[in-house]
Motif scaffolding. Structure first.
Motif, short mmCIF file in Angstrom:
data_model
loop_
_atom_site.label_atom_id
_atom_site.label_comp_id
_atom_site.label_asym_id
_atom_site.label_seq_id
_atom_site.Cartn_x
_atom_site.Cartn_y
_atom_site.Cartn_z
N ASP A 166 0.85 -1.19 0.00
CA ASP A 166 0.00 0.00 0.00
C ASP A 166 0.88 1.24 0.00
OD1 ASP A 166 -2.73 -1.03 0.17
OD2 ASP A 166 -2.14 -1.81 2.12
N VAL A 171 0.64 5.35 0.13
CA VAL A 171 -0.32 6.40 0.48
C VAL A 171 0.30 7.77 0.23
CG1 VAL A 171 -1.80 7.36 2.28
CG2 VAL A 171 -1.27 4.90 2.27
N VAL A 199 -4.51 6.05 -2.30
CA VAL A 199 -3.89 4.80 -1.89
C VAL A 199 -3.71 3.91 -3.11
CG1 VAL A 199 -4.03 2.75 -0.43
CG2 VAL A 199 -4.92 4.93 0.41
N ARG A 220 -2.63 0.29 -4.29
CA ARG A 220 -2.44 -1.07 -3.80
C ARG A 220 -1.85 -1.91 -4.92
NH1 ARG A 220 -7.82 -3.91 -2.46
NH2 ARG A 220 -7.75 -4.34 -4.69
N LEU A 249 -6.88 5.39 8.09
CA LEU A 249 -6.10 4.30 7.54
C LEU A 249 -5.36 3.61 8.68
CD1 LEU A 249 -4.56 6.04 4.39
CD2 LEU A 249 -6.61 4.63 4.51
#
Length: 274
Positions: free
Chosen positions: A209, A211, A235, A237, A261
């Motif tokens: 992840d 961010v 985000v 992924r 988060l």
């Protein structure tokens, strides 16, 4: 946490804003209640109307009050906070081996927003695209490689406001092994992408992840019903399979004023037997 006053010598507008902010944070002024009028503030603080108006503008920038034409400023109702946890990745993987009736009861709406998919206007848009440099780097593949792009939108049925938005890419050579993955009619797939990949003999081994944050465009701010000054969390992924191949990349937006988060990290224990 105890409300803190802004440090250093304060201009009168900042002192007024601090006083009102502390009243809001301690509950002396509650959601939906009107703030003192500009004339009341000017009288109580022995200041000009412009200073009082500047103080209210500061509170608007902090997302604490809302105003409307011809209406007094009121304390903003805090939006419902949604938790996005890294534990979700393992939960999705655990669901892969469950029966369809179990998988059907779990998804973004049910597990992240504590609602049903029927509570939202759900839209899925699918298209075949060529990987640009950014996606080619993420997938570790040549530019121009074929990807299936899937954009998912959830809107509140009552207000039309965005509740969730994401865009996902899958290598087209994987999709070709099960064409149903590319069928938008089957977008609400029980078990989600983890199960789709399972149908083509792919096991996700780890998820990365990434961010970042950015201020929204005017279109994004309107779609999410964001107050001025509210950033969006982005985000990315990246899902990697057991053969160390990137099998999916997903970008999702989350408004910072209503998202938490949570990242759970297991650490290797020390070997104390030595």
């Amino acid at each position: 946490m105890e409300p803190q006053r802004t440090a250093a010598r304060q201009a009168i507008a900042l002192r007024i804003a601090d006083d009102l902010r502390i009243r809001i944070e301690t509950g002396a002024l509650r959601s939906g209640e009107s703030l003192p009028t500009l004339h009341d503030i000017a009288r109580d603080y022995d200041c000009g109307i412009n200073s009082a108006r500047t103080a209210i503008d500061l509170l608007k920038q902090q997302g604490l009050v809302v105003t409307g034409r011809g209406k007094p400023p009121t304390v903003r109702a805090r939006p419902k906070r949604v938790e996005r946890s890294s534990e979700r990745h393992q939960m999705e993987k655990n669901l892969v081996m469950q029966p369809e009736d179990v998988r059907r009861n779990h998804g973004l709406a049910e597990d992240d927003m504590a609602a049903s998919l029927d509570d939202f206007e759900f839209e899925a848009k699918y298209s075949l695209v060529a990987a640009d440099r950014d996606l080619a780097d993420a997938f570790r593949m040549p530019e121009g490689a074929a990807l299936l792009r899937r954009e998912y939108t959830h809107r509140d049925k009552r207000t039309g406001v965005l509740a969730a938005w994401s865009v996902s890419w899958l290598p087209n050579d994987l999709v070709q092994l099960n064409p149903e993955i590319a069928d938008p009619v089957k977008a609400a797939w029980p078990g989600g992408t983890m199960h789709q990949l399972y149908t083509v003999d792919v096991e996700v081994d780890r998820v990365i992840d990434q961010v970042t944050a950015a201020m929204p465009t005017t279109v994004e701010a309107q779609a999410w019903d964001l107050l001025a000054g509210t950033p969006l969390l982005w985000v990315r992924r990246i899902s990697v399979d057991t053969a160390d191949r990137v099998v999916e990349v997903t970008d999702a937006q989350f408004p910072a004023d209503r998202t938490m988060l949570t990242f759970h990290t297991s650490l290797t224990r020390w070997d104390t037997s030595k």
